[in-house]
Write an enzyme that holds these catalytic residues in place. Structure first.
Site, PDB file in Angstrom:
ATOM      1  N   GLU A 152       9.644 -40.869 -25.944  1.00  0.00           N
ATOM      2  CA  GLU A 152      10.209 -40.876 -24.595  1.00  0.00           C
ATOM      3  C   GLU A 152      11.609 -40.264 -24.564  1.00  0.00           C
ATOM      4  O   GLU A 152      11.963 -39.544 -23.627  1.00  0.00           O
ATOM      5  CB  GLU A 152      10.240 -42.297 -24.027  1.00  0.00           C
ATOM      6  N   TYR A 164      13.836 -44.798 -16.143  1.00  0.00           N
ATOM      7  CA  TYR A 164      12.531 -44.248 -16.493  1.00  0.00           C
ATOM      8  C   TYR A 164      12.100 -44.670 -17.896  1.00  0.00           C
ATOM      9  O   TYR A 164      10.984 -45.167 -18.097  1.00  0.00           O
ATOM     10  CB  TYR A 164      12.507 -42.710 -16.402  1.00  0.00           C
ATOM     11  N   ASP A 188       8.853 -40.859 -12.950  1.00  0.00           N
ATOM     12  CA  ASP A 188       9.425 -39.657 -13.553  1.00  0.00           C
ATOM     13  C   ASP A 188       9.229 -38.485 -12.589  1.00  0.00           C
ATOM     14  O   ASP A 188       8.728 -38.652 -11.479  1.00  0.00           O
ATOM     15  CB  ASP A 188       8.769 -39.373 -14.908  1.00  0.00           C
TER      16      ASP A 188
END
Length: 287
Positions: free
Chosen positions: A36, A119, A137
């Site tokens: 991520e 996020y 996102d």
DNA sequence: GATGCGTGGAA
DNA sequence: TTTCCAAGCAT
């Protein structure tokens, strides 16, 4: 209404999802966190090899925490936004020191880690731990902007209305699957440029398509050539590719404008991406 | 809330 | 060639 988008998107995802290593059942929370961070503003195709090499070298937070931060920056290579490498190293230190070496599982704990915003905290809490969160996102924002609001692009900054809408769509069960499914639709079909509406499972109920795909206002991106960012990139590349400390002359050689060069170098030092030794040489951060 | 922060590929 | 954009974050 909007809830009726769920089933076709979930079914589409099952049929068209990519096989990405951080999505496999054997992916660890650490691997998911690494993915991520790497994926922030960076395309999947460039993250794939970087993630594989990173995980082979540092399969746990503890392994990375033992290293000097400069090694993280060096391993980061040319992925871009190298402060993310420092953030990941700092995450590893915090996880090792304060969480017993295990990536924390709650949104609040994740959100407190360096470089982990709304996020990323929601994504890791969902994908690594099965949490129920709205994962908002750029892909999801674009899908919702088009399908619901009928506009080509979402607003520049995330609005409260977008967040409310996203939260209203999170299902009670299998929320992570819904999150990844919408993201995947945005990444593969409902793309920023040249969307493939003919392949879209919700084309029949997409407000933007039903309105004839009206073009939104032109969006002006940031320039790059000649900026401090480009200068910083050049300077850091010199440090990254050197085995040890480099003389200042090696940095001077890669950017002609002295004032800008000095400013960029100072900012790298401020950010902890570089350090200067007593003899006036420069290197990636050792400690 | 607007900016700054890397890099490379596609149109 | 230039522009746009790619699973954002911090200030």
């Amino acid at each position: 209404m909007a809830v009726s988008l769920r089933r076709p998107i979930l079914d589409w995802y099952e049929a068209h999802r990519r096989d990405l290593p951080w999505r496999r059942p054997d992916a660890t929370p650490w691997g998911i966190l690494v993915s991520e961070i790497m994926l922030q503003q960076t395309p999947v195709v460039r993250v794939l090899p970087a993630w594989t090499e990173w995980m082979a070298r540092w399969p746990t937070p503890e392994a990375l925490a033992k290293e000097p931060p400069g090694e993280a920056v060096r391993q980061w290579g040319r992925l871009g936004y190298p402060r993310r490498a420092l953030n990941l190293h700092a995450c590893a230190k915090v996880i090792t020191a304060e969480h017993g070496g295990r990536v924390p599982s709650t949104y609040a704990e994740l959100r407190a880690l360096p470089g982990v915003g709304d996020y990323t905290a929601a994504a890791v809490a969902s994908f690594a731990f099965g949490g129920r969160h709205a994962v908002l996102d750029t892909n999801v924002r674009r899908v919702l902007a088009r399908a619901i609001r009928g506009e080509e692009h979402p607003p520049r900054a995330t609005t409260a209305a977008e967040r409310r809408l996203a939260e209203s769509l999170v299902p009670e069960v299998e929320a992570p699957r819904w999150a990844v499914a919408v993201m995947e639709l945005g990444a593969l079909v409902c793309t920023a440029r040249a969307p493939r509406c003919e392949a879209c499972p919700i084309a029949g109920q997409c407000a933007w398509r039903l309105a004839g795909r009206p073009a939104g206002p032109v969006r002006r991106g940031q320039r790059y050539a000649g900026t401090d960012r480009q200068c910083r990139g050049r300077l850091l590349a010199v440090l990254r590719e050197a085995d040890g400390p480099v003389p200042k002359s090696a940095l001077d050689a890669v950017w002609p404008d002295q004032a800008q060069r000095e400013r960029a170098l100072d900012s790298l030092l401020d950010d902890g991406l570089a350090e200067v030794l007593p003899d006036g040489t420069y290197r990636l951060p050792a400690g």
